[in-house]
Design a protein around this motif. Structure first.
Motif, short mmCIF file in Angstrom:
data_model
loop_
_atom_site.label_atom_id
_atom_site.label_comp_id
_atom_site.label_asym_id
_atom_site.label_seq_id
_atom_site.Cartn_x
_atom_site.Cartn_y
_atom_site.Cartn_z
N ASN A 77 24.14 -60.71 9.79
CA ASN A 77 25.25 -61.24 10.59
C ASN A 77 24.86 -61.69 11.99
OD1 ASN A 77 26.90 -60.65 8.42
ND2 ASN A 77 27.61 -58.70 9.25
N HIS A 78 23.94 -60.98 12.63
CA HIS A 78 23.58 -61.32 14.01
C HIS A 78 22.80 -62.63 14.11
CE1 HIS A 78 19.86 -59.57 12.61
NE2 HIS A 78 19.25 -59.79 13.76
N LEU A 79 22.35 -63.15 12.96
CA LEU A 79 21.59 -64.40 12.95
C LEU A 79 22.42 -65.60 12.49
CD1 LEU A 79 18.22 -63.09 11.45
CD2 LEU A 79 18.76 -63.51 13.86
N HIS A 80 23.65 -65.38 12.11
CA HIS A 80 24.47 -66.47 11.59
C HIS A 80 24.67 -67.58 12.61
CE1 HIS A 80 26.57 -63.92 8.23
NE2 HIS A 80 25.27 -64.06 8.04
N VAL A 81 25.10 -67.23 13.80
CA VAL A 81 25.39 -68.26 14.80
C VAL A 81 24.13 -68.97 15.29
CG1 VAL A 81 26.26 -68.65 17.15
CG2 VAL A 81 27.63 -67.35 15.50
N PRO A 99 30.70 -62.49 7.84
CA PRO A 99 31.51 -63.10 8.89
C PRO A 99 30.68 -64.11 9.66
CG PRO A 99 30.75 -60.97 9.63
CD PRO A 99 30.28 -61.12 8.21
N VAL A 100 31.35 -65.08 10.25
CA VAL A 100 30.64 -66.19 10.87
C VAL A 100 29.72 -65.75 12.01
CG1 VAL A 100 32.43 -66.77 12.55
CG2 VAL A 100 30.95 -68.58 11.62
N GLY A 101 30.07 -64.64 12.67
CA GLY A 101 29.26 -64.15 13.78
C GLY A 101 29.56 -62.69 14.06
N LEU A 102 29.19 -62.24 15.23
CA LEU A 102 29.40 -60.84 15.60
C LEU A 102 30.75 -60.60 16.27
CD1 LEU A 102 25.87 -59.88 17.00
CD2 LEU A 102 26.81 -59.45 14.72
N ASN A 103 31.33 -61.66 16.83
CA ASN A 103 32.61 -61.53 17.53
C ASN A 103 33.20 -62.93 17.76
OD1 ASN A 103 31.20 -62.57 19.90
ND2 ASN A 103 30.34 -60.51 20.09
N HIS A 119 29.68 -85.76 12.64
CA HIS A 119 29.26 -86.30 11.35
C HIS A 119 28.75 -85.20 10.41
CE1 HIS A 119 25.70 -85.94 13.85
NE2 HIS A 119 24.93 -86.08 12.79
N LEU A 120 28.64 -83.96 10.93
CA LEU A 120 28.15 -82.85 10.12
C LEU A 120 29.30 -81.90 9.76
CD1 LEU A 120 24.84 -82.00 12.02
CD2 LEU A 120 25.09 -83.30 9.88
N LYS A 121 29.18 -81.28 8.60
CA LYS A 121 30.20 -80.32 8.12
C LYS A 121 29.66 -78.90 8.27
CE LYS A 121 32.45 -83.87 6.15
NZ LYS A 121 33.70 -84.44 6.67
N ILE A 122 30.56 -77.98 8.60
CA ILE A 122 30.21 -76.57 8.67
C ILE A 122 31.40 -75.74 8.19
CG2 ILE A 122 30.86 -76.46 11.12
CD1 ILE A 122 28.69 -74.24 11.41
N MET A 123 31.09 -74.66 7.43
CA MET A 123 32.17 -73.83 6.89
C MET A 123 31.67 -72.41 6.70
SD MET A 123 34.48 -74.49 3.44
CE MET A 123 33.33 -73.78 2.25
N GLU A 124 32.57 -71.46 6.92
CA GLU A 124 32.29 -70.06 6.64
C GLU A 124 32.49 -69.80 5.15
OE1 GLU A 124 33.63 -65.77 8.57
OE2 GLU A 124 35.15 -67.33 8.29
N ALA A 125 31.59 -69.03 4.55
CA ALA A 125 31.58 -68.85 3.09
C ALA A 125 32.43 -67.66 2.63
CB ALA A 125 30.15 -68.71 2.59
N PHE A 126 33.75 -67.85 2.61
CA PHE A 126 34.65 -66.87 1.99
C PHE A 126 34.93 -67.35 0.57
CE2 PHE A 126 36.10 -64.73 6.00
CZ PHE A 126 35.94 -63.43 5.54
N MET A 127 34.08 -66.94 -0.35
CA MET A 127 34.09 -67.50 -1.70
C MET A 127 35.35 -67.18 -2.50
SD MET A 127 33.02 -64.36 -1.71
CE MET A 127 33.00 -62.86 -2.67
N ASN A 310 39.39 -67.50 14.21
CA ASN A 310 40.59 -66.67 14.22
C ASN A 310 40.39 -65.36 13.47
OD1 ASN A 310 41.96 -68.58 15.73
ND2 ASN A 310 42.92 -69.56 13.97
N ASN A 311 39.61 -65.40 12.39
CA ASN A 311 39.35 -64.17 11.65
C ASN A 311 38.52 -63.20 12.50
OD1 ASN A 311 40.18 -63.48 8.84
ND2 ASN A 311 38.06 -62.79 8.69
N MET A 312 37.55 -63.74 13.23
CA MET A 312 36.74 -62.91 14.11
C MET A 312 37.60 -62.33 15.24
SD MET A 312 33.68 -62.58 12.94
CE MET A 312 33.55 -61.37 14.23
N HIS A 313 38.56 -63.08 15.71
CA HIS A 313 39.44 -62.60 16.78
C HIS A 313 40.22 -61.36 16.32
CE1 HIS A 313 41.97 -62.60 20.27
NE2 HIS A 313 43.07 -62.83 19.57
N VAL A 314 40.71 -61.39 15.08
CA VAL A 314 41.43 -60.24 14.55
C VAL A 314 40.49 -59.04 14.41
CG1 VAL A 314 42.79 -59.35 12.62
CG2 VAL A 314 43.10 -61.71 13.37
N ILE A 315 39.27 -59.28 13.94
CA ILE A 315 38.29 -58.20 13.82
C ILE A 315 38.02 -57.57 15.18
CG2 ILE A 315 35.86 -57.69 13.31
CD1 ILE A 315 36.05 -59.74 11.03
#
Length: 330
Positions: A77-81, A99-103, A119-127, A310-315
């Motif tokens: 997780n600490h390397l995601h961002v 989760p996308v990051g640590l906070n 021009h690039l796409k990015i998404m968190e992987a909530f399968m 927003n998910n990280m904010h709730v966490i």
């Protein structure tokens, strides 16, 4: 239009080798071009196992590969961002594990960075959101099949007390809330289609590892609430049930149903309990194809990065609630 997107896999973690790589191999719109690990030997072994053309002994080498168009980041997780930002900077699309990051601060940093590359796409992987059972449930809720949602109850647990496991490493962003508690939070926001007004939580911390081994939380929304439980010191289990003003929906296996087995939900209304069955489906394949199609067809990704923020904010607020010993306004 090209028929397939060329992928690079950052990490040989279990989630990559046991789930995502096999899923991409059977997908319609993915072609795995390369894989990278800190160990060149391990990368070679996985590449040979799955017939991946190129392997690298460093993540930077993979990012420099001009044949790779998108990367899947399965690092701790600490390397995601940081690695998502590096990938974007060299022109790669990014699918990053949850989760996308640590906070929230980290997540917002990534959001701002991504806006430099429209021009690039990015998404968190909530399968889980790509499985037919959740697509059907979302449609049932939206169409008023159970009336207005009043309550959601969910739990996710497994047992892991290995000190070397990343879920037991505070510096890696471990703990039950970050690893699996993020699912009940995500599904609550997904179904209520809004953000909670307040949260209340109690957390049990490991005295040595300093990570949460158990988290219990309540999220209050405008028209209802959700309660959840996550633990990495309990027996393997997962549950989810949704109550509305006119009925309910209950899941058999809500978060990671086996790809080769059918699954089911139960819809109860007007005193009748209906079993709705779903054919076997690999939610990792469906996720990879959906993200790849968004790139190939230049359409919006299924879930924006704002949702991840927003998910990280709730966490963050759940951790804050436990520390303060009181309900926290979100």
């Amino acid at each position: 239009m090209k028929s397939k997107l060329k992928w690079g896999i950052l990490s040989t973690a279990d989630i990559a080798t046991e789930q995502v790589i096999p899923a991409m191999i059977t997908s319609n719109f993915c072609e795995i071009q390369a894989i990278a690990s800190r160990s060149a030997e391990k990368a070679q072994r996985v590449a040979k196992q799955y017939g991946i053309p190129v392997s690298y002994g460093s993540y930077n080498e993979l990012l420099a590969d001009e044949n790779v168009e998108a990367v899947y980041i399965a690092l701790p997780n600490h390397l995601h961002v940081p690695w998502s930002m590096k990938a974007l900077a060299v022109g790669k699309h990014v699918l990053v594990e949850k989760p996308v990051g640590l906070n929230r601060t980290e997540a917002e940093k990534l959001l701002v960075a991504s806006q430099k590359y429209p021009h690039l796409k990015i998404m968190e992987a909530f399968m889980y959101r790509f499985h037919p059972q959740w697509i059907k449930t979302k449609a049932l809720v939206q169409n008023g099949a159970i009336g207005q949602i009043k309550a959601i109850q969910s739990a996710f647990s497994f047992f892991d007390d290995n000190s070397e496991s990343i879920v037991n490493r505070k510096d890696y962003g471990g703990g039950s809330l970050m690893d699996i508690g993020c699912y009940p939070i995500s599904l609550s926001r997904f179904l209520f289609d809004s953000e909670p007004k307040s949260v209340s939580a109690t957390i049990e911390y490991h005295p040595e590892f300093k990570i949460d081994t158990r988290t219990s939380g309540i999220l209050e929304f405008d028209h209802g609430s959700t309660t959840f439980f996550s633990s990495i010191r309990s027996a393997d289990d997962q549950t989810a049930k949704i109550w509305g003003s006119e009925g309910s929906i209950e899941f058999d296996i809500p978060f990671n149903p086996p790809a080769n087995n059918p699954t089911k939900i139960w819809l109860t209304r007007a005193g009748n309990r209906e079993e709705i069955k779903f054919a076997p489906a690999n939610q990792y394949t469906l996720q990879a194809d959906a993200f790849s199609r968004a790139i190939l067809e230049n359409t919006p990704v299924p879930t924006s990065l704002i949702d991840a923020v927003n998910n990280m904010h709730v966490i963050d607020k759940i951790f804050e609630s436990d520390a303060a010993g009181k309900r926290i306004i979100v």
